[in-house]
Design an enzyme around this catalytic site. Structure first.
Site, PDB file in Angstrom:
ATOM      1  CG  ASP A 259     -34.749  34.326 -12.469  1.00 21.50           C
ATOM      2  OD1 ASP A 259     -34.666  34.271 -11.233  1.00 21.50           O
ATOM      3  OD2 ASP A 259     -34.834  35.406 -13.091  1.00 21.50           O
TER       4      ASP A 259
ATOM      5  NE  ARG B   1     -13.419  30.617  17.089  1.00 22.86           N
ATOM      6  CZ  ARG B   1     -12.601  29.608  17.419  1.00 22.86           C
ATOM      7  NH1 ARG B   1     -12.218  28.734  16.479  1.00 22.86           N
ATOM      8  NH2 ARG B   1     -12.195  29.469  18.664  1.00 22.86           N
TER       9      ARG B   1
ATOM     10  CG  HIS C 136     -46.233  36.983 -13.803  1.00 21.45           C
ATOM     11  ND1 HIS C 136     -45.750  38.116 -14.427  1.00 21.45           N
ATOM     12  CD2 HIS C 136     -47.435  37.338 -13.288  1.00 21.45           C
ATOM     13  CE1 HIS C 136     -46.612  39.100 -14.296  1.00 21.45           C
ATOM     14  NE2 HIS C 136     -47.650  38.650 -13.605  1.00 21.45           N
TER      15      HIS C 136
ATOM     16  CE  LYS D 178      -5.455  27.939  23.803  1.00 17.43           C
ATOM     17  NZ  LYS D 178      -5.998  27.185  22.649  1.00 17.43           N
TER      18      LYS D 178
ATOM     19  CB  ALA E  76     -38.215  44.835   5.322  1.00 22.48           C
TER      20      ALA E  76
END
Length: 479
Positions: A114, A375, A152, A392, A22
């Site tokens: 830009d 995370r 350009h 835990k 893509a």
């Protein structure tokens, strides 16, 4: 956009994203939402100096820029000044730029001066290789994630931009390598054109060359146009005239295998990009969980369940993302890796992203902040998050795992579909109590809601959950 047409486009473009074929072509319209001008706005003051109206000359803007240079003794200073005035280098990207930057696209082409695309990519944590001169094409930035071809030129180098008829006439000589590069990408990749009017002579030349070479076998591309809107004070005849022009332009693009998607507002483009991102991420599954104990289940049964789950995730075409959850990851990843090598399709990194937590950080504040970012970066790659167990060992006692809760909060913040597996108990069961009202009242189909309900029913052995999880993954993966 017609719903079936939109569905077909999203499905096809997401397939190209997964295949890494893509590409994006960004025109001036993509930056207008940030307050930047389009070509008409850029040249309007210069046209006024000539006694002309840029709006009325909108089909001849290249000639208009040349007229201004001619009228000023071939001096381009006025053009350069306009560029610096209208394209400030400190401008920040739009939402659309940010959405595009998060997609797994490696090639961006633009006629814009830009630097919004580059800033958006850098903001997404990517290494950007920007090319605005021919000599830059010969070099590759190490470990780049994306290359931006600015055919350009760049606003920081106004003397080198392409804007006048002279520039376009010399383009094959001065910038022919860009023509060759874009030609190759148009042949090998599927482009989505955004904010582009297709009035650029260079692109016309390239597309015509590809059409004559490949005829009916050219690659399918897509563009998005805003449907002609009836303006206040506009005559019915003028409105109908503009509609005819747009229809003819759309039909002409079909010659180049460019299919047009029409929107009524620019907000629809943002939603379209959000949908592409959501759909792409839906084939990536984040699994959160930790376990020191397994409730009423035997550890051997849980190990077998996790190993089989790892295989199922890969079999169903998902990419698996996970940290090293205590008591969970080893068996889960063993099954996934066994399946990946058994299928012998692609590379292991195409199917599996595993990152261990940086645990040995003495400063608790620094560690917590780092873990949060860690995370978030991991979870942001997924579209579905599965939560299991969640306990835990702390000071010799088994407690609920706050890390699983934190990962759930991040997943919700990032708009993932959260799937707590309540029968595994502990935090997963707690999260289901939070999730259940949202699932029941959401826009999910009735079929998915029922699959969620079946998943949460008690299970005598963990193996009973495999078919239920498989069902949910299949349904969510098709959405």
């Amino acid at each position: 956009m017609h719903i079936n047409e939109l569905d077909a486009f999203v499905k096809e473009y997401v397939k190209e994203l997964h295949n890494e074929t893509a590409a994006i072509f960004a025109g001036a319209g993509l930056s207008v939402g940030k307050g930047f001008v389009d070509w008409v706005g850029l040249l309007q003051p210069l046209a006024a100096e000539l006694g002309l109206d840029a709006e009325r000359e909108s089909d001849h803007l290249v000639a208009l820029a040349q007229h201004h240079v001619n009228d000023n003794g071939m001096n381009r200073a006025g053009l350069h000044k306009r560029l610096l005035e209208e394209f400030p280098t400190d401008a920040q990207p739009t939402v659309n730029h940010q959405l595009l930057a998060r997609l797994p696209v490696a090639v961006y082409w633009t006629t814009n001066y830009d630097r919004l695309i580059e800033r958006a990519l850098e903001g997404a944590g990517k290494i950007v290789d920007s090319k605005h001169r021919v000599d830059q094409l010969a070099f590759t930035k190490p470990r780049r994630d994306a290359v931006v071809f600015k055919m350009h030129g760049d606003v920081e180098h106004p003397a080198q931009v392409v804007l006048t008829k002279d520039d376009y006439e010399r383009y094959p000589i001065d910038r022919g390598a860009f023509i060759n590069g874009l030609t190759g990408d148009l042949v090998s990749k599927t482009f989505l054109f955004l904010g582009f009017s297709f009035k650029d002579p260079n692109l016309d030349y390239i597309l015509a060359r590809i059409r004559l070479t490949f005829q009916a076998n050219g690659r399918q591309h897509y563009c998005v146009f805003r449907r002609v809107q009836e303006q206040a004070g506009q005559s019915q005849a003028e409105y109908e005239y503009l509609q005819i022009k747009q229809r003819l332009a759309i039909n002409d693009l079909k010659r180049f295998n460019i299919k047009t998607l029409l929107v009524d507002s620019y907000d629809e483009i943002t939603e379209l990009l959000r949908r592409i991102e959501r759909t792409y991420r839906r084939k990536t599954l984040f699994i959160s969980g930790s376990a020191e104990e397994f409730g009423a289940w035997d550890k051997s049964d849980v190990s077998e369940f996790l190993n089989d789950l790892g295989k199922i995730v890969i079999q169903r075409g998902f990419r698996l993302v996970s940290g090293f959850g205590w008591g969970i990851s080893n068996d889960l990843l063993s099954g996934a890796i066994e399946q990946i090598y058994g299928q012998r399709i692609g590379h292991i990194q195409d199917h599996l992203i595993v990152r261990p937590f940086p645990r040995y950080i003495a400063d608790v504040g620094v560690r917590d902040a780092l873990w949060h970012e860690f995370r978030k970066d991991l979870i942001s790659q997924a579209g579905i998050a599965l939560f299991m167990f969640g306990n835990k060992l702390s000071d010799g006692k088994t407690v609920l795992a706050d890390g699983v809760r934190k990962e759930y909060a991040i997943a919700r913040e990032l708009d993932l579909v959260t799937v707590p597996v309540a029968p595994t108990g502990y935090v997963a069961n707690e999260l289901w109590q939070l999730d259940e009202p949202g699932v029941k009242s959401s826009a999910m189909s009735e079929e998915i809601k029922q699959a969620f309900a079946r998943l949460q029913a008690p299970a005598a052995k963990p193996q009973e959950l495999l078919s239920r999880i498989s069902e949910i993954l299949d349904l969510l993966g098709k959405e």
